[in-house]
Design an enzyme around this catalytic site. Structure first.
Site, PDB file in Angstrom:
ATOM      1  N   CYS A 140       3.577   8.421   1.120  1.00  0.00           N
ATOM      2  CA  CYS A 140       3.986   7.556   2.226  1.00  0.00           C
ATOM      3  C   CYS A 140       4.186   6.166   1.638  1.00  0.00           C
ATOM      4  O   CYS A 140       3.230   5.551   1.177  1.00  0.00           O
ATOM      5  CB  CYS A 140       2.874   7.581   3.274  1.00  0.00           C
ATOM      6  SG  CYS A 140       3.144   6.484   4.660  1.00  0.00           S
ATOM      7  N   CYS A 198      -1.944   6.848   9.497  1.00  0.00           N
ATOM      8  CA  CYS A 198      -0.839   6.174  10.183  1.00  0.00           C
ATOM      9  C   CYS A 198      -1.286   4.920  10.900  1.00  0.00           C
ATOM     10  O   CYS A 198      -2.234   4.936  11.656  1.00  0.00           O
ATOM     11  CB  CYS A 198      -0.283   7.083  11.275  1.00  0.00           C
ATOM     12  SG  CYS A 198       0.883   8.223  10.678  1.00  0.00           S
ATOM     13  N   GLU A 231       0.834  -1.202   0.000  1.00  0.00           N
ATOM     14  CA  GLU A 231       0.000   0.000   0.000  1.00  0.00           C
ATOM     15  C   GLU A 231       0.872   1.256   0.000  1.00  0.00           C
ATOM     16  O   GLU A 231       1.919   1.302   0.633  1.00  0.00           O
ATOM     17  CB  GLU A 231      -0.881   0.026   1.257  1.00  0.00           C
ATOM     18  CG  GLU A 231      -1.730  -1.223   1.392  1.00  0.00           C
ATOM     19  CD  GLU A 231      -2.784  -1.098   2.488  1.00  0.00           C
ATOM     20  OE1 GLU A 231      -3.641  -1.972   2.556  1.00  0.00           O
ATOM     21  OE2 GLU A 231      -2.748  -0.140   3.271  1.00  0.00           O
ATOM     22  N   CYS A 289       5.369  -6.522   8.487  1.00  0.00           N
ATOM     23  CA  CYS A 289       6.359  -5.938   9.395  1.00  0.00           C
ATOM     24  C   CYS A 289       6.637  -6.928  10.518  1.00  0.00           C
ATOM     25  O   CYS A 289       5.747  -7.627  10.959  1.00  0.00           O
ATOM     26  CB  CYS A 289       5.803  -4.626   9.977  1.00  0.00           C
ATOM     27  SG  CYS A 289       6.991  -3.717  10.977  1.00  0.00           S
TER      28      CYS A 289
HETATM   29  N1  SAH Z   1       8.042   0.981  11.230  1.00  0.00           N
HETATM   30  C1  SAH Z   1       8.200   2.394  11.146  1.00  0.00           C
HETATM   31  C2  SAH Z   1       7.373   3.059  10.049  1.00  0.00           C
HETATM   32  C3  SAH Z   1       5.940   2.636   9.889  1.00  0.00           C
HETATM   33  S1  SAH Z   1       4.725   3.161  11.049  1.00  0.00           S
HETATM   34  C4  SAH Z   1       7.921   3.031  12.476  1.00  0.00           C
HETATM   35  O1  SAH Z   1       7.540   2.336  13.410  1.00  0.00           O
HETATM   36  O2  SAH Z   1       8.143   4.229  12.625  1.00  0.00           O
HETATM   37  C5  SAH Z   1       4.452   4.865  10.776  1.00  0.00           C
HETATM   38  C6  SAH Z   1       3.965   5.597  12.022  1.00  0.00           C
HETATM   39  O3  SAH Z   1       2.586   5.289  12.333  1.00  0.00           O
HETATM   40  C7  SAH Z   1       4.742   5.234  13.259  1.00  0.00           C
HETATM   41  O4  SAH Z   1       5.033   6.368  14.023  1.00  0.00           O
HETATM   42  C8  SAH Z   1       3.775   4.356  13.989  1.00  0.00           C
HETATM   43  O5  SAH Z   1       4.086   4.244  15.342  1.00  0.00           O
HETATM   44  C9  SAH Z   1       2.481   5.063  13.713  1.00  0.00           C
HETATM   45  N2  SAH Z   1       1.308   4.276  14.033  1.00  0.00           N
HETATM   46  C10 SAH Z   1       1.198   2.941  14.073  1.00  0.00           C
HETATM   47  N3  SAH Z   1      -0.040   2.566  14.435  1.00  0.00           N
HETATM   48  C11 SAH Z   1      -0.737   3.700  14.623  1.00  0.00           C
HETATM   49  C12 SAH Z   1      -2.086   3.979  14.982  1.00  0.00           C
HETATM   50  N4  SAH Z   1      -2.953   2.991  15.203  1.00  0.00           N
HETATM   51  N5  SAH Z   1      -2.460   5.262  15.074  1.00  0.00           N
HETATM   52  C13 SAH Z   1      -1.593   6.266  14.811  1.00  0.00           C
HETATM   53  N6  SAH Z   1      -0.331   6.066  14.448  1.00  0.00           N
HETATM   54  C14 SAH Z   1       0.112   4.799  14.369  1.00  0.00           C
END
Ligand code: SAH
Length: 345
Positions: free
Chosen positions: A106, A334, A93, A113
């Protein structure tokens, strides 16, 4: 014999490839330019090459393509989500957002993961494999072509942990930055990590000028380890030391993402701990209301609480911003991305 994925090779590797075919160096530059600037999807579209040369190149090499299989348009903002199919049938995605004159994409860097953060939909169970360089860069080129727009901001925040696919990520960044390709400045790229401290140090040593975002979310080790297993490997002290090093080496201010969960990490004790950890440091905290997903049985912090949390941090000298929710209705926000298209629902 395994064929070379030509759109995953950098200029030097392309040069070697063409030299092995008895071709001159400048052919490699032409090939690179056609792939990364003109975004050709087939070697046959490179008409500056003779048919004979194209056939010769094809003997040991190919362009790995991703295929658009679905598009979702948000009804509440400009966000669009694209589903691409990879050559082996895997689905990834990619999300496009437009605001403040900035077209942001993005991108995903893995199929699934391994990190297993409990609040994130791209969880552990779905990990299949790393993306190759071309599967990452193609997300950018394909969206540019589909929308006929120039993308001027890239966030590596889609599915996957970028630093767990380290070599391909570094190569991707350098290729996207190359003046004869997409030519996007490193400052317009942001890599987000759940906190692989060793890799943050490696990245710092490369002296790139990309932005580093760290998914922090919990300032207490016990709680962070509970929701983000990576913290058992690299605790908060180790992580912050690596971030300090990143700042020292690159001069780029690190930003810390903080997803606010009602009652869980939005209390006064959390503000106090954040102030203790970050006071006096040149950092930035990006507050994000939790995007609620069915796998995580908590709610987003209340609006008034988010504001109060931010005010308390600001008053005590910590820089913060509040990230707007984008594309929540198309599961494009996110942590909402998930690999659940073909038979994996
Ligand atoms: N693995 C990397 C990049 C992918 S996640 C990382 O952990 O940074 C991208 C962002 O979305 C991260 O900051 C993650 O913590 C956040 N994220 C994950 N689940 C979320 C949710 N349910 N609500 C809001 N942000 C979330």
């Amino acid at each position: 014999m395994k064929k070379y994925e030509l759109n995953s090779l950098n200029k030097i590797e392309l040069q070697e490839y063409l030299e092995n075919l008895g071709e001159k160096k400048f052919r490699a530059y032409q090939l690179f330019e056609h792939i990364h600037k003109h975004k050709v999807e087939s070697l046959d579209d490179i008409t500056v090459f003779s048919k004979q040369l194209r056939e010769k190149i094809k003997e040991n090499g190919f362009l790995n393509q991703i295929k658009l299989v679905d598009t979702f348009k948000s009804q509440i903002d400009e966000t669009q989500k694209f589903l691409f199919e990879l050559h082996d049938g895997q689905i990834i995605e990619t999300v496009f957002m437009s605001y403040d004159n900035r077209n942001t994409i993005c991108v995903s860097c893995q199929v699934g993961c391994k990190m297993g953060c409990s609040f994130c939909a791209s969880t552990k169970a779905w990990f299949k494999r790393d993306l190759t360089v071309s599967e990452i860069t193609s997300q950018v080129y394909m969206v540019e072509k589909i929308l006929d727009q120039n993308i001027n901001n890239i966030v590596f925040m889609g599915i996957g942990e970028p630093l767990d696919n380290y070599d391909n990520m570094v190569k991707t960044i350098l290729i996207l930055n190359d003046p004869s390709g997409k030519n996007l400045s490193q400052r317009s790229m942001t890599l987000s990590t759940s906190g692989l401290a060793d890799r943050i140090i490696d990245l710092a040593d490369l002296n790139l000028s990309i932005n580093l975002a760290v998914s922090f979310h919990y300032p207490f080790d016990k709680q962070r380890s509970e929701f983000m297993p990576v913290n058992k490997r690299y605790d908060i002290k180790t992580l912050l030391k690596a971030c300090d090093y990143y700042f020292e080496k690159t001069g780029r201010r690190v930003s810390f993402e903080y997803v606010l969960v009602d009652g869980l990490n939005d209390t006064d004790a959390h503000v106090d701990k954040l102030v203790e950890l970050f006071r006096g440091k040149n950092i930035h905290i990006n507050l994000i209301p939790l995007n609620e997903i069915s796998e995580f049985k908590y709610s987003a912090s209340k609006k008034s609480n988010i504001k109060a949390f931010q005010d308390r941090l600001n008053k005590r000298g910590i820089n913060t911003t509040l990230r707007n929710k984008k594309g929540a209705d198309i599961e494009g926000a996110c942590g909402q991305l998930r690999v659940n298209y073909i038979g994996e629902k």
